[in-house]
Design an enzyme around this catalytic site. Structure first.
Site: not given
Length: 288
Positions: A66, A215-216, A223
């Site tokens: 990252y 990616f919850p 979402l």
């Protein structure tokens, strides 16, 4: 919602000496745009990490690719010397190309270099948990991970790694890995809309293995659902909080690691732990 401390809800994987507060923090967003380079506001990134621990987070998910290197260096700046109860989970198996691409890096030397990069940039002598990120960009590709995992097992025997996890894997790859070593966690894409891992999740729960959805909240495309928004409005919560609460109620072995570069959003994410979804609400969400 009531005041909530992540320490009130923990999960300890089988054959593991670490108790994870089920709401953690994912550090990917601490780097610059597209997870590349430094953040626009380094002081704000440091503040988010320190606030996470003050609010009860006891595990941080990161990787030295990252940035690359940026996120781990910010973690070190913000939190070193680390609290005894803080667990840092990192992942290896990929690297960043000069064009910002994501490239597999799973040779024995690349994996060793990645472990030492993490140790150096985090200023640690041993890594608590290292996830082997298996090949495949859009999901698990089903290829054997024996050769790559054998390098991690050797580094565990050498005392550089305490526990091993897997990322971006399918059930067959998990079973293959379990013949070689204990696996304490699996990190795959999973959320309210993306539920391809339902069967694997249930299997891992029965085995006492942590499942950590990346990616919850949908990842780079958050979402969005009219039904989700309606539920959130009825509960006086945000859609993100409802999505996190759904994950926490989906299975007791789920650890959530929502990422943010904002202290305000961090507080909202953690407050989701106090949100209880009744049977009717769960049915509505499960129908999405």
């Amino acid at each position: 919602m009531n005041a909530y401390s992540p320490a009130s809800d923990q999960f300890t994987p089988a054959r593991c000496d670490i108790s994870f507060n089920r709401i953690g923090y994912g550090a990917m967003q601490l780097a610059g745009p597209h997870v590349w380079g430094p953040p626009k506001d380094r002081a704000a990134a440091v503040a988010v990490l320190r606030a996470a621990l003050e609010l009860g987070v006891n595990h941080i998910d990161t990787s030295d690719f990252y940035g690359p290197h940026v996120t781990n260096q910010i973690i070190r700046e913000a939190l070193h010397p680390y609290r005894d109860d803080l667990t840092i989970v990192t992942k290896i198996g990929f690297k960043r190309g000069a064009d910002q691409s994501w490239l597999p890096a799973a040779s024995a030397q690349e994996l060793r270099d990645a472990v030492h990069d993490n140790l150096r940039n985090l200023q640690l002598d041993v890594l608590d948990v290292v996830n082997l990120r298996a090949p495949g960009i859009a999901g698990a590709d089903g290829s054997s991970i024996v050769e790559a995992l054998s390098t991690l097992v050797r580094m565990k025997e050498e005392g550089l790694i305490r526990h091993i996890g897997l990322s971006n894997v399918d059930a067959q790859q998990v079973a293959e890995a379990q013949k070689m070593t204990d696996i304490v966690c699996v990190q795959n894409q999973y959320n309210l809309i993306h539920r391809g891992d339902d069967a694997l999740l249930d299997t891992l729960a029965a085995q006492g293995i942590a499942y950590v959805p990346f990616f919850p909240l949908g990842g780079f495309t958050p979402l969005q659902s009219d039904a989700l928004s309606r539920v959130a409005k009825e509960l006086h919560a945000t859609p993100i909080q409802v999505a996190l609460a759904w994950l926490l109620q989906r299975a007791p072995n789920i650890l959530v690691i929502p990422g943010t570069s904002s202290v305000a959003h961090l507080r909202e994410n953690i407050a989701a732990g106090a949100l209880q979804l009744d049977a009717q609400t769960l049915a509505t969400l499960n129908a999405l």
